[in-house]
Design an enzyme around this catalytic site. Sequence first.
Site, PDB file in Angstrom:
ATOM      1  N   GLU A 171       0.824  -1.290  -0.024  1.00 22.38           N
ATOM      2  CA  GLU A 171       0.146  -0.003  -0.066  1.00 22.38           C
ATOM      3  C   GLU A 171       0.959   1.322  -0.092  1.00 22.38           C
ATOM      4  OE1 GLU A 171      -3.358   0.320  -0.088  1.00 22.38           O
ATOM      5  OE2 GLU A 171      -3.464   2.358   0.584  1.00 22.38           O
ATOM      6  N   ASP A 172       1.975   1.329   0.703  1.00 18.86           N
ATOM      7  CA  ASP A 172       2.312   2.554   1.093  1.00 18.86           C
ATOM      8  C   ASP A 172       4.267   2.534   0.430  1.00 18.86           C
ATOM      9  OD1 ASP A 172       0.451   3.349   2.412  1.00 18.86           O
ATOM     10  OD2 ASP A 172       1.327   2.872   4.555  1.00 18.86           O
TER      11      ASP A 172
END
Length: 724
Positions: free
Chosen positions: A88-89
Amino acid sequence: MEFTDKEKKTIDDRFENLVSSCLQKYSDERIEDVRKAFDFANKAHYPIRRKSGEPYILHPISVAQICGVELNMGATSIIAALLHDVVEDTDYTVEDIERYFGLEVAKMVEGLTKISGVISVSNSLQYENFKKILISMTQDIRVILIKLADRLHNIRTLDSMPRHKQLKIASETLFIFAPIAHRLGLYAVKNELEDNAFKIKQPKEFHEIEQKLKDTESHRVLFINKFTLPIAARLTEKQYDFDVSGRSKSIYSIYQKMQRKSVTFEEIYDLFAIRIIFTPKKEDGSEKEQCFKIYSIVTDIYKPRPDRLRDWVTTPKENDYEALHSTVMGPNGNWVEVQIRTVRMDNIAEYGCAAHSNYKEEQKSGKYIDKWFSHIRETMDTEDPNGSELMDNLKSTLSTNEIIVFTPKGDTRSFPIGSTALDYAYDIHKEIGNMAISAKVNYKNYPLSYVLKNGDQIEIITSKKQTPQEKWLDFVQTPRARQYLRKNLNHQSTSLAKKGRELLHNHLKEMKLVVTPRILEKIRTYFDIDQGKDDLLTYIRVAQEDISFETLKKILRQNSKEKKILFWNIGNKESNVKKNAITTSAKNNYKLAECCRPLPGDPVQGFAIKPNSIEIHHLNCPEAIKLSSQYGDKIVQVDWFSDEQKAFLTGIKLTGIDRMGIISDMTQVLTKELNINIRSLNFYSHDGIFEGAIELYVRNFDDLQEIINKLKRTKGVDKVFRSA
Ligand code: MN
C-alpha cells in the site's frame, strides 16, 4: 527525516518484545521467518513517519503484536501483519512479497492492501468497500482478523488526526468493524473498538460515564466481594478449581442501554456481571453437567429469576459462544447476572473464532462461521442498483441478535430476532417458501407472519396452488428470503398490477370518477398499505382481492383518521420557524435532518453531500452513522446553537396508566406552567394503558429536558422520552 539512534533502539526493542511474547508458540524456523519479514518491512517503510511523528514501522509491529498476543494468531499471520502496509505505502509489489515470503503470505497482503485501498478512496460509495471487505473476509478469515488488529491500533492512536478523519474512522468502526468483531465472537476487541469510537464521537458523554463508573467503583467492589464470598466458600468446599470475579459492562454498552431504555446511569441494575470460570473435574460428568451443578450451588444461595436462564452450553450462540447465564436476587435485593463457564468456554469467549486451534495456521473456522460466510456471499449476489438495500442487508447479516428454532426432525436453525415463519420457510428451501400457506408452531396453527421465538419447533404447511404474495414483503425479514420473494414477485406483479388497474378504472367509470391520488390514498388506508409505497402495490392488492363495486363505494366513503381519540393543532406552522445554524463557513445553506431533528445543544454532525447545502444530524442518529461511513469525506464540523428567541419542532412519546383528566393535566403542565407551544397531541388508549405522542416547539435541548422531567412527575405517567 532520518531516525535517531534512540528511535532505532525503540524499533528494535518493540520487535524483540513481539518475538519474546510469542516465542513459546512458534518453532525457531518460524521465528526466523518473522525476523525476515520485520527486516523487510523495516527497510521498506524507512524513513517514513506516522502523523504523530513516530517511525511508521512501529504501527505494523503493534498490529503484529495484537495479532500474536490478543488474537492468539499464528506465525503466518504475524508475518502478514508486519507486511500489511508495504504494498500500500511503498514501491514494493505483491509479486515481490510472493518472491520473498511465498504465495500464502502474498495473498494475505494483497487482501489487506485491497481493503485499505478501498477505504481511503474518499469519493467512491462506501458500500462497494464494505462489499470488498466482506468478500476478502470470506476468502480468508485471517485477513479480516489482521484488519481488525490494524483498526484497533489505529483507533487507539488517533490523536494527531484532523477531527473529520477521526469522525469518519469512528463511524466506520461502529458501522462495520465492531459488528464483525462481535459476530466473530471477539468480545474484547469489539468492546475496545466501540469504546474508542464512542469517545471520539461523543467525548462528553463518554467521560461522564467513565467518571461515574470510577465514582461508584469502590462501592461495587465491596458489593461483588460480599456477593461472591458465599459462592466461593461452597465451590472450595466441593473442591472445584475455579475463579470468580465481577466484570463491568463497557462504557458504550452502558450508554446504549441508557438510550434504549431511556434510563439514567443510576437506574441500570446490571452494570456488571459475576463470572465463574472453572476447570472441569475429571470424573464428575460432562462440562454441561458440571455447569449445572455450579448453577445449582449458586441458586441454593441466591434465588434465580426463572425467566432469565440462558443456556448457551446446550446450544451455543451462532458465534460459538458457550456459557450458562442466569440472573439471581442479590443480598441487597438487586438482580445480579451470573455467568458460568469452563476454561475452554472462556477461551472461546475471549478469542472467539481465533480460539479454535485448527485455524491458527489454516483458513478453517467453526461451522457456524462457515455458514455465516455463505450467507454473506449469497447476500452479495443480489443485484441492487443503488446499494442502499444492500447496506441494510449487510447490516442485518452482521447482526448477532439471534434466536434458535427447531425443524420437525429436531435440527436447529438460527435466525435474526424478528424473523418470521416465512423466513424459516425460505431458509428450508425456496420452493417451500413460495408454496407456504401457514405454519405449525409447536403443533399449533399460525399465519406465516408469526414471529419466531427461541426454541420453537416449526413446520411449514404448503400447497401446490399457492404463489408468493406481495404482502409477504411486509413481514419477511432475512435478506435471503426477501431476495427469493422479490425475484418471484417480479414475474407475477406486472400482470397483476395491470389487472388491478383495469378493474379499478372500470368500477370508477361506473361512478363517473377517474383515478386520483386521493382515491389511491383511501384504498391504501383500507388495505393498510404504507402511504409511502408506490401505486403498483395498490393495484396489485385491488386485483388480488378482486375488489367489488360495492366495496369500492364503501372505501371511498370512509374517513381515514378513525383511530385517533384526540387531535389538536395549535397555530405556529413550521415554516415560521427559522433555522439557524452556524458553521465554519457561513455561506452555506443548512437543513436540519427530519429523521432526528437536532435541537440547539444537541451533539451534531454536518454532511456536505449536496452542493452548497449542509445537512445537520444528531450525532447519534442511525442515519448519520450510515452517512458518515458512506460519505466520510463529506463530514463537516458544525456547531449548532441558536439565539434564545427561536423555537424548534421536536417530539415526545409517553406511556402510562389512563385515568380521567390525565390529558388535561399534562397539557396544563405544558401550556400553563412551562408556556410551551404544542403543535399536535395524539393519544391512544387501550386496556387502561395510554400511549401519547406530542409535537411541540422548544428553544433547545435543556428546555426539552425540563419538559420531560416535569411530565415524568405527572401522576399516572410512566415513561417519557424524546421521539426525534
Ligand atoms: Mn495499517
